[in-house]
Design a protein around this motif. Structure first.
Motif, PDB file in Angstrom:
ATOM      1  N   SER A   3       1.261  -1.287  -0.094  1.00 29.48           N
ATOM      2  CA  SER A   3      -0.288   0.044  -0.531  1.00 29.48           C
ATOM      3  C   SER A   3       1.238   1.361  -0.170  1.00 29.48           C
ATOM      4  O   SER A   3       1.962   1.502   0.503  1.00 29.48           O
ATOM      5  CB  SER A   3      -0.813  -0.181   1.040  1.00 29.48           C
ATOM      6  OG  SER A   3      -1.931  -0.866   0.996  1.00 29.48           O
ATOM      7  N   ARG A   4       0.075   2.633  -0.847  1.00 29.20           N
ATOM      8  CA  ARG A   4       1.138   3.237  -0.490  1.00 29.20           C
ATOM      9  C   ARG A   4       0.391   4.628  -0.881  1.00 29.20           C
ATOM     10  O   ARG A   4      -0.938   4.515  -0.710  1.00 29.20           O
ATOM     11  CB  ARG A   4       1.553   3.372  -2.424  1.00 29.20           C
ATOM     12  CG  ARG A   4       2.631   3.294  -2.821  1.00 29.20           C
ATOM     13  CD  ARG A   4       3.194   2.561  -3.733  1.00 29.20           C
ATOM     14  NE  ARG A   4       4.954   2.087  -4.096  1.00 29.20           N
ATOM     15  CZ  ARG A   4       5.514   1.670  -3.322  1.00 29.20           C
ATOM     16  NH1 ARG A   4       6.582   2.864  -3.366  1.00 29.20           N
ATOM     17  NH2 ARG A   4       6.356   1.041  -4.282  1.00 29.20           N
ATOM     18  N   PRO A   5       0.571   6.180   0.295  1.00 30.77           N
ATOM     19  CA  PRO A   5      -0.176   7.301   0.037  1.00 30.77           C
ATOM     20  C   PRO A   5      -2.054   7.196  -0.625  1.00 30.77           C
ATOM     21  O   PRO A   5      -1.211   6.692  -2.291  1.00 30.77           O
ATOM     22  CB  PRO A   5       0.485   8.355   0.091  1.00 30.77           C
ATOM     23  CG  PRO A   5       2.294   7.366   0.767  1.00 30.77           C
ATOM     24  CD  PRO A   5       1.935   5.948  -0.173  1.00 30.77           C
ATOM     25  N   VAL A   6      -2.974   7.585  -0.203  1.00 31.07           N
ATOM     26  CA  VAL A   6      -3.806   7.796  -1.638  1.00 31.07           C
ATOM     27  C   VAL A   6      -3.897   9.534  -1.512  1.00 31.07           C
ATOM     28  O   VAL A   6      -3.688  10.252  -1.238  1.00 31.07           O
ATOM     29  CB  VAL A   6      -5.123   7.500  -0.877  1.00 31.07           C
ATOM     30  CG1 VAL A   6      -6.318   7.384  -1.988  1.00 31.07           C
ATOM     31  CG2 VAL A   6      -4.431   5.217  -0.659  1.00 31.07           C
ATOM     32  N   GLY A   7      -4.120   9.567  -2.780  1.00 30.27           N
ATOM     33  CA  GLY A   7      -4.455  11.044  -3.424  1.00 30.27           C
ATOM     34  C   GLY A   7      -3.522  12.035  -3.075  1.00 30.27           C
ATOM     35  O   GLY A   7      -2.112  11.250  -4.639  1.00 30.27           O
ATOM     36  N   HIS A   8      -3.384  13.301  -3.721  1.00 31.88           N
ATOM     37  CA  HIS A   8      -3.034  13.783  -3.297  1.00 31.88           C
ATOM     38  C   HIS A   8      -1.617  14.855  -2.750  1.00 31.88           C
ATOM     39  O   HIS A   8      -1.808  15.240  -1.574  1.00 31.88           O
ATOM     40  CB  HIS A   8      -3.434  15.844  -4.266  1.00 31.88           C
ATOM     41  CG  HIS A   8      -3.978  15.210  -5.735  1.00 31.88           C
ATOM     42  ND1 HIS A   8      -3.738  15.072  -6.690  1.00 31.88           N
ATOM     43  CD2 HIS A   8      -5.487  15.420  -5.324  1.00 31.88           C
ATOM     44  CE1 HIS A   8      -4.441  14.772  -7.655  1.00 31.88           C
ATOM     45  NE2 HIS A   8      -5.735  14.831  -6.724  1.00 31.88           N
ATOM     46  N   VAL A   9      -0.572  14.044  -2.444  1.00 29.87           N
ATOM     47  CA  VAL A   9      -0.130  13.813  -0.624  1.00 29.87           C
ATOM     48  C   VAL A   9       1.498  15.473  -1.341  1.00 29.87           C
ATOM     49  O   VAL A   9       2.389  15.359  -0.627  1.00 29.87           O
ATOM     50  CB  VAL A   9       0.997  12.671  -0.944  1.00 29.87           C
ATOM     51  CG1 VAL A   9      -0.920  12.742  -0.541  1.00 29.87           C
ATOM     52  CG2 VAL A   9       1.249  11.835  -2.295  1.00 29.87           C
ATOM     53  N   GLY A  10       1.193  15.582  -2.876  1.00 33.08           N
ATOM     54  CA  GLY A  10       2.715  16.237  -3.357  1.00 33.08           C
ATOM     55  C   GLY A  10       2.313  17.692  -3.127  1.00 33.08           C
ATOM     56  O   GLY A  10       1.413  17.750  -2.080  1.00 33.08           O
ATOM     57  N   TRP A  11       2.205  18.492  -3.757  1.00 31.31           N
ATOM     58  CA  TRP A  11       2.505  20.095  -4.362  1.00 31.31           C
ATOM     59  C   TRP A  11       1.278  20.167  -4.270  1.00 31.31           C
ATOM     60  O   TRP A  11       0.166  19.582  -5.253  1.00 31.31           O
ATOM     61  CB  TRP A  11       3.497  20.381  -4.875  1.00 31.31           C
ATOM     62  CG  TRP A  11       4.468  20.925  -4.141  1.00 31.31           C
ATOM     63  CD1 TRP A  11       5.881  19.698  -5.062  1.00 31.31           C
ATOM     64  CD2 TRP A  11       4.934  21.479  -3.624  1.00 31.31           C
ATOM     65  NE1 TRP A  11       7.391  20.268  -4.142  1.00 31.31           N
ATOM     66  CE2 TRP A  11       6.747  21.326  -3.419  1.00 31.31           C
ATOM     67  CE3 TRP A  11       5.075  22.505  -2.776  1.00 31.31           C
ATOM     68  CZ2 TRP A  11       7.696  21.195  -2.322  1.00 31.31           C
ATOM     69  CZ3 TRP A  11       5.677  23.207  -1.891  1.00 31.31           C
ATOM     70  CH2 TRP A  11       7.445  22.692  -1.789  1.00 31.31           C
ATOM     71  N   MET A  12       0.784  21.734  -3.350  1.00 27.69           N
ATOM     72  CA  MET A  12      -1.164  21.560  -3.894  1.00 27.69           C
ATOM     73  C   MET A  12      -1.216  23.152  -3.440  1.00 27.69           C
ATOM     74  O   MET A  12      -0.851  23.736  -2.389  1.00 27.69           O
ATOM     75  CB  MET A  12      -1.904  20.829  -2.940  1.00 27.69           C
ATOM     76  CG  MET A  12      -2.802  21.137  -3.410  1.00 27.69           C
ATOM     77  SD  MET A  12      -4.481  20.084  -1.566  1.00 27.69           S
ATOM     78  CE  MET A  12      -4.458  20.935  -0.181  1.00 27.69           C
ATOM     79  N   PRO A  13      -1.506  24.357  -4.846  1.00 27.20           N
ATOM     80  CA  PRO A  13      -1.798  25.351  -4.182  1.00 27.20           C
ATOM     81  C   PRO A  13      -2.906  25.299  -2.560  1.00 27.20           C
ATOM     82  O   PRO A  13      -4.127  24.405  -3.474  1.00 27.20           O
ATOM     83  CB  PRO A  13      -2.307  25.868  -5.587  1.00 27.20           C
ATOM     84  CG  PRO A  13      -2.239  24.376  -6.371  1.00 27.20           C
ATOM     85  CD  PRO A  13      -1.661  23.406  -5.841  1.00 27.20           C
ATOM     86  N   ALA A  14      -3.451  26.175  -2.229  1.00 27.57           N
ATOM     87  CA  ALA A  14      -4.741  26.649  -1.468  1.00 27.57           C
ATOM     88  C   ALA A  14      -4.378  28.556  -1.083  1.00 27.57           C
ATOM     89  O   ALA A  14      -3.223  28.469  -1.316  1.00 27.57           O
ATOM     90  CB  ALA A  14      -4.318  25.633  -0.280  1.00 27.57           C
ATOM     91  N   VAL A  15      -6.185  28.497  -0.984  1.00 23.49           N
ATOM     92  CA  VAL A  15      -5.304  30.662   0.232  1.00 23.49           C
ATOM     93  C   VAL A  15      -5.744  30.025   1.434  1.00 23.49           C
ATOM     94  O   VAL A  15      -6.912  29.167   1.518  1.00 23.49           O
ATOM     95  CB  VAL A  15      -6.901  30.805  -0.731  1.00 23.49           C
ATOM     96  CG1 VAL A  15      -7.041  32.272  -0.387  1.00 23.49           C
ATOM     97  CG2 VAL A  15      -6.579  30.908  -2.271  1.00 23.49           C
TER      98      VAL A  15
END
Length: 459
Positions: free
Chosen positions: A48-60
């Motif tokens: 098993s590996r991490p699920v979803g967007h675990v890298g760079w993600m923009p946000a406000v």
């Protein structure tokens, strides 16, 4: 009254006593991008590996924004009645309760008086006695050492954080409290606080009377844990700080105690054999006192330059330490340098040493020799337009060792970047109370990073 008897003179109106009312606030928003730094990690099952967007993600992000009103009214003999009502502002997002795949809380931080609020009496020579809720003395005594407050580089990612959680346990806000603030006497001042546990259970496993959430944050069963206040809920809290300030120097020391902290959600029956002895983590070590002390200071050797730092020692009193991930030492170093009359640069470094034990996460096993230490580097440039408006840019990196899961933005500073992947939260089956498969899954050893650019407006 006789026909020619003079009328009595009217009574003089009472002299007006001094009163004041002030409306104030802080608005801070930023555009951020961050990474959890756990992509490619493998879970204990080997596949098993991490699920979803675990890298760079923009946000406000909304970064510690608030509105408040405070006032005072003279009572005579130099005594003033005082009050303050302060609330958090969730500007970039809709205000509501906390509901993420790793944290659930019933507190509405955008509600009136969600921040430091109180009523009390004060005298300029005797000090002030207040009742309500406030930041703990430990937090207030070293707040000036954190120019990154509210940003992705806030030192609360490490300082006051015992296990690397996305909550900061020590030096945080304490509800239902009574505290005394001394006057400044030749540079010396003192703050002492008492917050009764007001909990009807023997082990603080339910919410305190009058509160909707567990002491220390979260609702029972938050993060798909067994139902109850069993992930850091505590009873009575005590805090004290003493400080000294002169023209170019500031020194402080503080202490904080949380009685009967309930962490039975960690009591999973795990066994470890050390030197021929087998230890079991069960409910016998699930409830214990936690306490800590902190010393810090800063000096301004020349105009425009500030050097500072702090050292803290946090402890959990348990019979043996092989599963104790809460006792640890940490320090923070700070350098601030003015470049022009409007521009400054700030550099910070935080380190937390490993604890005696580690409870393990999704990609590591529970073992007493796990390395859950961490290092955080952060830097900021700020341009001040005037006393009310400024602009800033921040970079922060959290280098967790193999068993550590310290989080940028912990304790409600900016948007938290933590160890959890994007899997759905586990659900409780109503029929038998068991858990269905699901997350969230926490991967330790990540190198978290964040970049932020924002604006602050104060009034």
């Amino acid at each position: 009254m006789a026909e020619h008897e003079p009328e009595a003179a009217p009574k003089a109106a009472p002299a007006a006593r001094p009163s004041s009312l002030e409306f104030y606030g802080n608005v801070d928003l930023s555009v951020d991008t961050s990474t959890k730094g756990i992509a490619g990690m493998v879970a204990n099952d080997g596949t098993s590996r991490p699920v979803g967007h675990v890298g760079w993600m923009p946000a406000v992000s909304t970064n510690i924004s608030y509105l408040g009103v405070r006032g005072q009214h003279g009572l005579g003999l130099g005594v003033m009645a005082i009050f303050q009502l302060e609330t958090q502002l969730d500007i970039a997002a809709t205000a509501g309760t906390v509901n993420t795949n790793s944290n659930n809380d019933s507190i509405v931080k955008g509600a009136l008086t969600s921040r430091n609020s109180f009523v009390g009496v004060a005298h300029h020579e005797l000090g002030a006695l207040k009742i309500g809720k406030t930041d703990a003395p430990m937090k207030l005594s070293t707040a000036r050492l954190d120019p990154f407050v509210g940003t992705v580089g806030d030192y609360a990612a490490v300082i006051g954080n015992t296990g690397g959680d996305n909550r900061t346990e020590f030096g945080t806000r304490l509800d239902h409290a009574v505290w005394y603030e001394s006057p400044n006497i030749s540079g010396f001042s003192l703050v002492a606080l008492w917050s009764p546990g007001q909990n009807r259970s023997d082990d603080n496993s339910i919410q305190p009377a009058g509160e909707s959430s567990c002491a220390g944050g979260n609702v029972p069963g938050s993060g798909a844990l067994p139902y109850g206040c069993n992930d850091g809920s505590f009873g009575t809290a005590l805090g004290v700080s003493a400080s000294y300030e002169a023209r170019r120097i500031y020194l402080t020391a503080s202490y904080e105690l949380h009685e009967d902290v309930n962490r039975t959600s960690d009591a999973d029956g795990t066994m470890v054999t050390v030197a021929g002895h087998t230890y079991v983590f069960d409910t016998t070590v699930g409830v214990a006192n936690e306490w800590g002390w902190r010393v810090g200071g800063q000096v301004k050797p020349v105009d425009g330059t500030t050097v500072g730092g702090l050292y803290e020692d946090l402890r959990r009193d348990v019979p043996y330490h092989y599963f104790d991930e809460r006792s640890r030492k940490a320090f923070w170093l700070l350098l601030s340098q003015g470049l022009t009359g409007s521009d400054s640069v700030h550099l910070g470094y935080a380190h937390a040493s490993k604890s005696p034990g580690s409870l393990g996460e999704h990609n590591i096993e529970t073992r007493p020799d796990a390395d859950n230490s961490t290092n955080m580097f952060t830097g900021m440039v700020r341009h001040v337009v005037d006393p009310q408006v400024s602009f800033y840019a921040v970079y922060a990196v959290q280098g967790n060792h193999s068993a550590a899961h310290y989080d940028l933005g912990a304790g409600g500073r900016a948007i938290t970047t933590d160890c959890h992947d994007g899997s759905q939260i586990a659900a409780v089956n109503g029929a038998d109370g068991t858990f269905s498969p699901g997350g969230p899954f926490c991967y330790t050893g990540g190198t978290l990073q964040a970049v932020s650019a924002g604006m602050t407006y104060r009034f």
